[in-house]
Design a protein around this motif. Sequence first.
Motif, mmCIF file in Angstrom:
data_model
loop_
_atom_site.group_PDB
_atom_site.id
_atom_site.type_symbol
_atom_site.label_atom_id
_atom_site.label_comp_id
_atom_site.label_asym_id
_atom_site.label_seq_id
_atom_site.Cartn_x
_atom_site.Cartn_y
_atom_site.Cartn_z
ATOM 1 N N MET A 114 0.784 -1.227 0.000
ATOM 2 C CA MET A 114 0.000 0.000 0.000
ATOM 3 C C MET A 114 0.824 1.289 0.000
ATOM 4 O O MET A 114 0.380 2.320 -0.491
ATOM 5 C CB MET A 114 -0.912 0.025 1.234
ATOM 6 C CG MET A 114 -1.779 -1.195 1.410
ATOM 7 S SD MET A 114 -2.515 -1.322 3.067
ATOM 8 C CE MET A 114 -3.637 0.073 3.049
ATOM 9 N N THR A 115 2.028 1.247 0.575
ATOM 10 C CA THR A 115 2.725 2.498 0.892
ATOM 11 C C THR A 115 3.288 3.228 -0.309
ATOM 12 O O THR A 115 3.709 4.384 -0.201
ATOM 13 C CB THR A 115 3.877 2.259 1.894
ATOM 14 O OG1 THR A 115 4.861 1.402 1.293
ATOM 15 C CG2 THR A 115 3.366 1.625 3.177
ATOM 16 N N HIS A 116 3.312 2.561 -1.479
ATOM 17 C CA HIS A 116 3.818 3.244 -2.679
ATOM 18 C C HIS A 116 2.799 4.234 -3.242
ATOM 19 O O HIS A 116 3.140 5.050 -4.093
ATOM 20 C CB HIS A 116 4.184 2.221 -3.749
ATOM 21 C CG HIS A 116 3.021 1.393 -4.206
ATOM 22 N ND1 HIS A 116 2.391 0.482 -3.378
ATOM 23 C CD2 HIS A 116 2.359 1.339 -5.394
ATOM 24 C CE1 HIS A 116 1.406 -0.099 -4.043
ATOM 25 N NE2 HIS A 116 1.353 0.415 -5.264
ATOM 26 N N ARG A 117 1.570 4.169 -2.759
ATOM 27 C CA ARG A 117 0.539 5.113 -3.178
ATOM 28 C C ARG A 117 0.483 6.262 -2.176
ATOM 29 O O ARG A 117 0.831 6.116 -1.011
ATOM 30 C CB ARG A 117 -0.833 4.423 -3.249
ATOM 31 C CG ARG A 117 -0.866 3.216 -4.172
ATOM 32 C CD ARG A 117 -0.627 3.565 -5.631
ATOM 33 N NE ARG A 117 -1.721 4.316 -6.179
ATOM 34 C CZ ARG A 117 -2.768 3.771 -6.806
ATOM 35 N NH1 ARG A 117 -2.851 2.459 -6.924
ATOM 36 N NH2 ARG A 117 -3.727 4.527 -7.303
ATOM 37 N N ALA A 122 -4.471 5.917 -1.379
ATOM 38 C CA ALA A 122 -4.749 4.750 -0.549
ATOM 39 C C ALA A 122 -6.090 4.894 0.166
ATOM 40 O O ALA A 122 -6.869 3.940 0.252
ATOM 41 C CB ALA A 122 -3.625 4.546 0.464
ATOM 42 N N THR A 123 -6.366 6.099 0.664
ATOM 43 C CA THR A 123 -7.634 6.347 1.354
ATOM 44 C C THR A 123 -8.810 6.136 0.420
ATOM 45 O O THR A 123 -9.859 5.610 0.817
ATOM 46 C CB THR A 123 -7.656 7.773 1.927
ATOM 47 O OG1 THR A 123 -6.591 7.921 2.865
ATOM 48 C CG2 THR A 123 -8.979 8.060 2.629
ATOM 49 N N ASP A 124 -8.651 6.529 -0.853
ATOM 50 C CA ASP A 124 -9.741 6.377 -1.812
ATOM 51 C C ASP A 124 -10.005 4.903 -2.106
ATOM 52 O O ASP A 124 -11.163 4.493 -2.246
ATOM 53 C CB ASP A 124 -9.416 7.124 -3.102
ATOM 54 C CG ASP A 124 -10.629 7.260 -4.009
ATOM 55 O OD1 ASP A 124 -11.675 7.757 -3.541
ATOM 56 O OD2 ASP A 124 -10.540 6.863 -5.189
ATOM 57 N N LEU A 141 -14.425 5.852 5.973
ATOM 58 C CA LEU A 141 -14.421 5.117 7.236
ATOM 59 C C LEU A 141 -14.005 5.996 8.423
ATOM 60 O O LEU A 141 -14.593 5.886 9.507
ATOM 61 C CB LEU A 141 -13.524 3.889 7.131
ATOM 62 C CG LEU A 141 -13.973 2.816 6.123
ATOM 63 C CD1 LEU A 141 -13.028 1.634 6.168
ATOM 64 C CD2 LEU A 141 -15.395 2.365 6.391
ATOM 65 N N PRO A 142 -13.010 6.892 8.276
ATOM 66 C CA PRO A 142 -12.690 7.782 9.394
ATOM 67 C C PRO A 142 -13.869 8.646 9.844
ATOM 68 O O PRO A 142 -14.027 8.915 11.041
ATOM 69 C CB PRO A 142 -11.544 8.637 8.849
ATOM 70 C CG PRO A 142 -10.860 7.747 7.871
ATOM 71 C CD PRO A 142 -11.978 6.987 7.206
#
Length: 384
Positions: A114-117, A122-124, A141-142
């Motif tokens: 995930m961290t490459h985005r 990533a949130t989207d 979700l937050p």
Amino acid sequence: MENVAIIGASMTQFGQRDGWILDLLSEAGTACLDDAGVAPDAIDHLYVSNMASGEFEGQTGIMNALTHDLAAMPAYAARIDQTSSSGGAGVKHAWQSVASGASDMTLLVGGEKMTHRTTAEATDVIASITHPAEYKHGVTLPSFAGLTARLYLDTYDAPRESLGKVAVKNHRHGVHNSHAQFQKEVDLETVLESPIVADPLRLYDFCPITDGSAALMFCPESVAKEYTDDYVLVSGVGGATDTHVVHERADPTTMRGVVESSDIAYDMADLGPEDIDVAELHDMFTILEFLQSEDLGFFEKGEGWKAVEEGRTEIGGDLPINTSGGLKSKGHPLGASGVAQVYEIYEQLLGDAGKRQVDDADTGLACNVGGFGNCVITTILEAA
């Protein structure tokens, strides 16, 4: 139906990793094969828990590729996607494949890259979990977490500091987990003064974006005894689904998926909440630890925050929760999280958790949540 055993487990370092999804899956899968002492060609079924390899890095067919990379052909392979509870769903599928008699050796590997985005990207991807009626209005979700946290605090007269103490506790546990993304303590002041994300929740009330993988090896207990004397049993596993549109729930502070899935797992194991010695809960947001601990029957409704305040959920308390550091400290690579929860319980029941070890841990529970309680898997494990 024969008892289902777990005879091997592995977990990669969680955090920002250079490898891609197949690198991470192969790392965990190879380590699990080594831990179990199982040859790749002995695998009948291979399941990969993963939410969004296509969305995150344009990689599909990862279950086929992993089977090839592990030299596990001609094992049947399938990818399990149940959003952020994909790992727990993978546990249920792996258990079912062995319990049904269809497989004598099933490997489950969960992972996410995930961290490459960017955080926004990533949130989207994660926000796509929400119902289209909610997503089109920008609901994430937050935002659900913030609204539910406010409702909980107001309804049960809980202090804002109690949520912060969940983060403090889980970071303290994570210090002793060499696989965790964050192996450092935080103080309550740091948590309470971090930037607001969704009032009343702040940055330190949320888990990080993470890369990582974890794996488990399942087989019948009779087969387990051919490999090792050190194994654990899956004595109960249940899955359930709640309303997808969160605002349609009668009480947003009750997660019916947790209630129903745990009822199934308790009944299957012939155990109750009072029998659990250690638990791994899905603390994607700090408020979720309160909700799950109550809906699993560990504490009365509205009393979960008091248990944290009293130190009952710390290592050394009467029910340690998230000894691994939880998602909050360990990290949350979506497809791996539910597998890593069971990895922690496996280590605890074998007495291999080091400085995180819970005394006399014979029975453990893992609860993996998809979305905001949209789908839930609860698993109960016992020492053999």
